[in-house]
Enzyme design. Structure first.
Site, short mmCIF file in Angstrom:
data_model
loop_
_atom_site.label_atom_id
_atom_site.label_comp_id
_atom_site.label_asym_id
_atom_site.label_seq_id
_atom_site.Cartn_x
_atom_site.Cartn_y
_atom_site.Cartn_z
N CYS A 185 -32.54 4.68 -12.16
CA CYS A 185 -33.19 3.41 -11.85
C CYS A 185 -32.25 2.51 -11.06
O CYS A 185 -32.70 1.68 -10.26
CB CYS A 185 -33.65 2.72 -13.13
SG CYS A 185 -32.36 2.46 -14.36
N HIS A 494 -31.93 -0.91 -18.28
CA HIS A 494 -32.85 -0.41 -17.26
C HIS A 494 -32.91 -1.40 -16.11
O HIS A 494 -32.97 -2.62 -16.33
CB HIS A 494 -34.24 -0.20 -17.86
CG HIS A 494 -35.25 0.33 -16.90
ND1 HIS A 494 -35.10 1.56 -16.27
CD2 HIS A 494 -36.41 -0.20 -16.43
CE1 HIS A 494 -36.15 1.77 -15.48
NE2 HIS A 494 -36.95 0.71 -15.55
#
Length: 540
Positions: A185, A494
């Site tokens: 990510c 994240h």
């Protein structure tokens, strides 16, 4: 480090008798669902066997008839209990290995997936773009729609009407999700920011890159060119950036592996490799100074940071100018001393930012960054005027502004005693004026305050920061176009990004998922990397 195409060693356990036929059946019935009957079967049977949900990233075991949620880890529990190591994503068709804890690439499996996808397109008479959109919105449930084709009469009318021109009604072209290849990510959010940088987009879509590397397959600029073509092709299915990841691993070894990496570190590494691989481009050869690169990366991202060191005895100034790709800003709450710089708590507005009691703004961070700092007796410099070591002050200002200004809010603190994430909220504006932080302004200020100490003073009136008159200069004004955020802790987190598509249209990019976002969503986000683009450009 082997490239992603080397494959997963655990796949061999699946490749037994009739494995190809079994995999084709799964793609036909539960992934692409080309026929109406297959779609009905998928709608009825594809539910989690543990919670009964249709969504939550449903996966199917490749060894037995079991469907489980990936988000709630029901498929993980099944894999652990049965020792069934492989599962398939029923929305995108990716193969996940529970031993590698990652989506894998296998040449033979990928070939089968593509063949079955093409068959599904033919059965539905859909274009690839429509199928992808259909899958994302309906997940295999619904009725079949055919494409529109103009009649002969309509074609004649279009040909004989010179005032008509073909326009696109797809206002989201250029928006495309990216498959997470295993804690990637950090890469996906930076790719989204780069592919939505206007001048970079114009460069690659006009095919301006001329590769001179012996092996173009190892050129990161060539891969970025391909990536731009993919993003702006009109396809909506998520792109799998495995070649980009492999090239980053090849040219930036410290980022190799499936561990979570820092998005800021990836940005700098990517710009560095792109800069080195741009040598063959025309712009890189036209620089007047042979030691200065004028490649597209330097044209867009490189600015000049001026450092003025002033002797406290003779007031002599030593100036150096260094290039920069981004500005890293300290935050309140870090171990670095942070002076309170907010302009007050009366609802005043500075640089487009609303000030609330206790709120830190991007302007505060920039003012701290460009504030004169007393170096102290332990860091004396040898003054060329005094010919001896003297105490001094140091001030950083912007000598040359880049076209794209990237601000890195230093949220991750690493020291011998401390490792933590700083979650201080920083208010940042949609439009930013960099005039107060320019070197020319500080030089004029130094002339008027020649006999005053060059640190510890604030320009305030009635408790409010006074914007300089020359801040109306449009040349130094910027507009926000991308924001990278980090959710979670230092150990586990994240990355996502917000991307501006048009003036007032924002979208949230969360790997393969892209959703509409409001301006409030963007400005209320925590902010880790902020990307601003100059509003006006000067051409030589």
């Amino acid at each position: 480090m082997s490239p992603p195409a080397a494959g997963c060693c655990h796949v061999t356990g699946f490749k037994v008798e009739n494995w190809k036929q079994n995999l084709r059946v799964i793609y036909q019935c539960f992934v692409w669902s080309g026929s109406a009957e297959a779609r009905k079967r998928k709608a009825k049977s594809c539910i989690c066997h543990m919670c009964g949900a249709h969504l939550n990233r449903l996966h199917s075991c490749l060894y037995c008839v079991f469907f489980g949620c990936f988000t709630k880890k029901h498929i993980h529990e099944h894999a652990k209990a049965k020792r069934h190591n492989l599962a398939i994503d029923l929305l995108y068709g990716g193969i996940y290995c529970f031993m590698c804890q990652d989506y894998i690439y296998d040449k033979d499996m990928e070939q089968i997936a593509k063949e079955e996808q093409r068959k599904a397109w033919k059965l539905q008479a859909f274009t690839p773009t429509m199928v992808s959109h259909y899958q994302c919105t309906m997940t295999g449930i619904g009725e079949k729609y055919s494409t529109w084709e103009p009649t002969k009469r309509e074609l004649e009318l279009l040909r004989h009407n010179p005032k008509r021109r073909k326009i696109t009604t797809n206002c989201t072209i250029g928006l495309r999700g990216l498959i997470n290849l295993g804690n990637t990510c950090f890469m996906n959010c930076i790719v989204q920011a780069l592919t939505h940088t206007p001048l970079l987009r114009d460069f690659f879509l006009s095919d301006r890159h001329k590769c001179e590397m012996q092996s173009p397959s190892s050129c990161l600029v060539c891969e970025m060119s391909t990536l731009f073509q993919e993003f702006y092709s009109g396809h909506r299915s998520p792109h799998i950036p495995y070649r980009l990841l492999h090239l980053v691993w090849t040219h930036a070894r410290h980022l190799a592996g499936y561990e979570q990496q820092d998005a800021h570190e990836f940005l700098i590494a990517a710009l560095d490799v792109l800069h080195r691989h741009c040598k063959g481009d025309d712009n890189g050869k036209k620089a007047n100074n042979p030691n200065h690169c004028n490649c597209i990366i330097d044209q867009i991202f490189t600015g000049g940071l001026q450092s003025d060191v002033t002797c406290q005895v003779c007031h002599g100034v030593s100036t150096t100018i260094d290039p920069f790709w981004d500005i890293s800003l300290d935050l309140p709450g870090s171990s670095t001393p942070f002076w309170p710089l907010s302009p007050g708590s009366d609802g005043s507005v500075v640089n487009g930012e609303s000030h609330v009691t206790g709120t830190t703004t991007l302007t505060d961070c920039l003012r701290r960054f460009t504030r004169p700092e007393h170096l102290g007796s332990s860091a004396k410099i040898k003054c060329s005027g005094c010919h001896s070591y003297q105490e001094s002050t140091k001030q950083l200002t912007m000598k040359k502004l880049p076209i794209v200004a990237c601000f890195h809010l230093k949220r991750f603190e690493h020291s011998a005693k401390l490792r933590r994430k700083i979650t201080t909220y920083v208010s940042f504006p949609l439009e930013l004026d960099m005039t107060p932080f320019m070197a020319s302004r500080s030089e004029r200020s130094a002339k008027t305050k020649k006999n005053l100490p060059s640190f510890g003073k604030e320009s305030r009136m009635n408790g409010q920061y006074q914007q300089p008159a020359d801040s109306l200069n449009n040349d130094n004004k910027y507009s926000l176009f991308a924001v990278v955020n980090h959710q979670g802790t230092l150990e586990s987190g994240h990355y996502t990004s917000f991307i501006r598509q048009h003036k007032d249209q924002w979208f949230k990019c969360d790997d393969a998922i892209i959703t509409k976002a409001s301006i409030k969503d963007v400005l209320d986000s925590e902010g880790y990397l902020l990307f601003y683009h100059k509003q006006f450009l000067e051409y030589e």
